[in-house]
Design a protein around this motif. Structure first.
Motif, mmCIF file in Angstrom:
data_model
loop_
_atom_site.group_PDB
_atom_site.id
_atom_site.type_symbol
_atom_site.label_atom_id
_atom_site.label_comp_id
_atom_site.label_asym_id
_atom_site.label_seq_id
_atom_site.Cartn_x
_atom_site.Cartn_y
_atom_site.Cartn_z
ATOM 1 N N ARG A 19 49.339 50.894 51.703
ATOM 2 C CA ARG A 19 48.124 50.256 50.362
ATOM 3 C C ARG A 19 47.820 50.719 49.361
ATOM 4 N NH1 ARG A 19 44.227 47.659 54.906
ATOM 5 N NH2 ARG A 19 46.045 46.750 56.277
ATOM 6 N N LEU A 20 47.571 50.563 48.008
ATOM 7 C CA LEU A 20 47.639 50.829 46.676
ATOM 8 C C LEU A 20 45.645 49.825 46.570
ATOM 9 C CD1 LEU A 20 48.085 52.822 44.190
ATOM 10 C CD2 LEU A 20 49.052 50.758 43.624
ATOM 11 N N PHE A 21 44.724 50.332 46.220
ATOM 12 C CA PHE A 21 43.375 50.148 46.321
ATOM 13 C C PHE A 21 43.578 49.974 44.977
ATOM 14 C CE2 PHE A 21 43.511 52.113 50.281
ATOM 15 C CZ PHE A 21 42.250 50.329 50.894
ATOM 16 N N LEU A 22 42.818 49.037 44.403
ATOM 17 C CA LEU A 22 42.357 48.692 42.779
ATOM 18 C C LEU A 22 41.421 48.574 42.560
ATOM 19 C CD1 LEU A 22 45.317 46.494 41.274
ATOM 20 C CD2 LEU A 22 45.624 49.219 41.376
ATOM 21 N N LYS A 23 40.177 49.338 42.168
ATOM 22 C CA LYS A 23 39.149 49.234 42.282
ATOM 23 C C LYS A 23 38.223 48.730 41.364
ATOM 24 C CE LYS A 23 34.359 51.679 44.192
ATOM 25 N NZ LYS A 23 34.013 53.454 44.433
ATOM 26 N N SER A 24 37.547 47.699 41.095
ATOM 27 C CA SER A 24 36.966 47.765 39.769
ATOM 28 C C SER A 24 34.899 47.921 39.689
ATOM 29 C CB SER A 24 37.009 46.418 39.196
ATOM 30 O OG SER A 24 36.274 45.378 40.772
ATOM 31 N N ASP A 25 34.302 47.201 39.034
ATOM 32 C CA ASP A 25 33.003 47.936 39.480
ATOM 33 C C ASP A 25 32.367 47.485 40.175
ATOM 34 O OD1 ASP A 25 33.212 49.277 37.230
ATOM 35 O OD2 ASP A 25 32.815 47.790 35.495
ATOM 36 N N LYS A 26 32.640 45.535 40.582
ATOM 37 C CA LYS A 26 32.113 44.594 41.482
ATOM 38 C C LYS A 26 32.797 44.631 42.675
ATOM 39 C CE LYS A 26 29.512 41.919 38.062
ATOM 40 N NZ LYS A 26 29.367 40.787 37.217
ATOM 41 N N THR A 27 34.686 44.909 42.665
ATOM 42 C CA THR A 27 35.311 43.970 43.857
ATOM 43 C C THR A 27 35.752 45.544 44.381
ATOM 44 O OG1 THR A 27 36.718 43.269 42.520
ATOM 45 C CG2 THR A 27 34.821 42.172 43.353
ATOM 46 N N THR A 28 37.120 45.451 45.158
ATOM 47 C CA THR A 28 37.822 46.325 45.439
ATOM 48 C C THR A 28 38.873 45.880 45.941
ATOM 49 O OG1 THR A 28 36.443 48.513 45.907
ATOM 50 C CG2 THR A 28 38.370 48.281 46.683
#
Length: 428
Positions: A19-28
């Motif tokens: 699994r490749l996690f993409l994290k932003s300021d509000k969501t993941t």
């Protein structure tokens, strides 16, 4: 779906799900990489890597083969030129021997002519002496008859012996002259025979020399004919008319001069000489044609623009629906770029699509272009020679990476530069 699920279940032992996690300021968020997706990605990567290795191997083998062919062509050309020089020297030597034999033959003929004249004079003198001897013998017979008559009549007995002695002395003188003339005649006949044998020997020697000269001329004719054909084929392979090239070269190299000597004629016939001269003139014409081709080769862009290691990345022809009018050679930025032939720089600057571009005008209606350069080292109007550095490879203009876009144009029409590059392997 069941098949895909089954495959994922089987492959999960070796390729577990990632699994490749993409994290932003509000969501993941995350991307799920199933075993099947990983297998496809690994297979594509292996395929691209294998294709790169195979393509590089083919290019390396092609470069090695081209180098071997070029060395073999150089050795063949050197051997042919040495053989042509030897044949020319032997031809000159045989020609000198033929001239010497011709001179000896003329001397022998002159000696034969003199001996024949002496023989004729001796024969005429012998006939005169024989005629005189006959007259003396007739007179002697008359004297002897008169003496007998005088003795019979016993009159004038003293005068008859005196007259007989006088006639006998004259007869002895004539006999001596006749003997001397006969000896001179025999000697003249022997000299004439010797001169005739000498003339036959010289004639045979001259015929052998003429035959050898004819053989040498035939070998020269075959040699120059074989040498001209590859040059003629080379010009046709690059889309140029050999006849027009020869006319252009001869117009530029057409000087004549020097004093004119009187025409000489042979009194013994010149059919054989005319035949030899005709063959020699044909050889000279072919040699002139070959020399004109050599001059044209020196004026044409036949060298490689890149002498360092590079890779062909795009050929001549249609690419993505549009015409690609040159070939692309990829190498690091700053790789030296060289002029492929002697000429004059007619453009050196920026041009849309090409980036930094150099145009060189060569003779015989040819032009070369060098695009996407990182640096230009020549100016407009500058004369350049084959092998001189004119710029550095770069990534300017419409380009996806460092490479050289190389074009060759003949009378304004773009032609495949590979035909010139391949033709150069048979020249340099």
């Amino acid at each position: 779906m069941r098949i895909t699920h089954s495959l994922n279940s089987v492959l999960e032992r070796w390729l577990p799900e990632q699994r490749l996690f993409l994290k932003s300021d509000k969501t993941t968020r995350f991307l799920r990489l199933r075993p099947m997706t990983q297998l496809i990605a690994l297979g594509g990567t292996a395929l691209v890597f294998g294709w790169s290795i195979i393509a590089s191997s083919i290019l390396v083998i092609d470069a090695i083969s081209a180098g071997s062919s070029r060395d073999e062509a150089l050795r063949s050309q050197s051997a042919f030129e040495a053989r042509l020089t030897d044949l020319s020297a032997e031809r000159d030597s045989r020609a000198a021997e033929a001239v010497a034999a011709q001179n000896r033959f003329a001397v022998a003929l002159d000696q034969v002519s003199r001996m024949q004249s002496l023989l004729l004079e001796s024969e005429a003198r012998r006939r005169e002496l024989e005629t005189g001897l006959g007259a003396v013998q007739a007179s002697l017979q008359e004297v002897v008859k008169a003496r007998h008559q005088a003795e019979a009549s016993d009159e004038d007995g003293a005068a008859a012996p005196a007259r007989t002695a006088e006639l006998q002395a004259a007869l002895d003188i004539l006999a001596g002259e006749l003997k001397q003339a006969a000896s001179a005649r025999s000697e003249a006949v022997q000299q004439a025979e010797d001169a005739r044998r000498l003339a036959e020997t010289v004639t045979l020697e001259r015929d052998q020399i003429v035959a050898r000269n004819d053989e040498i001329l035939t070998q020269l004719e075959d040699a120059v004919s074989v040498s001209v054909k590859p040059l003629d084929d080379m010009f046709r392979s690059v889309g140029m008319n050999p006849d027009e090239i020869l006319k252009t070269v001869r117009r530029g190299y057409s000087g004549q001069g020097g004093p004119l000597n009187p025409v000489g004629y042979s009194s013994s016939g010149n059919a054989e000489i005319t035949q030899g001269e005709a063959k020699a003139n044909e050889i000279l014409i072919t040699l002139d044609q070959m020399n004109s081709y050599r001059i044209a080769v020196e004026k044409m862009p036949l060298a490689m623009p890149v002498q360092a290691a590079f890779r062909y990345t795009s050929p001549f022809g249609r690419r993505w629906g549009r015409m690609h009018e040159g070939i692309d050679m990829a190498a690091p930025v700053g790789t030296p770029v060289y002029a492929t032939g002697e000429g004059t720089v007619v453009f050196a600057g920026w041009q849309r699509g090409y980036g930094n571009l150099i145009k060189i005008q060569h003779e015989l209606g040819t032009e070369t272009r060098y695009g996407h350069l990182s640096k230009i080292r020549v100016k407009v109007g500058q004369k350049v020679s084959r092998g001189s550095q004119i710029g550095d490879m770069g990534n300017t203009g419409r380009s996806t990476g460092s490479h050289l876009h190389y074009e060759v144009r003949v009378n304004g029409r773009a032609v495949n530069p590979m035909s010139f590059i391949k033709a150069a392997q048979n020249v340099f």
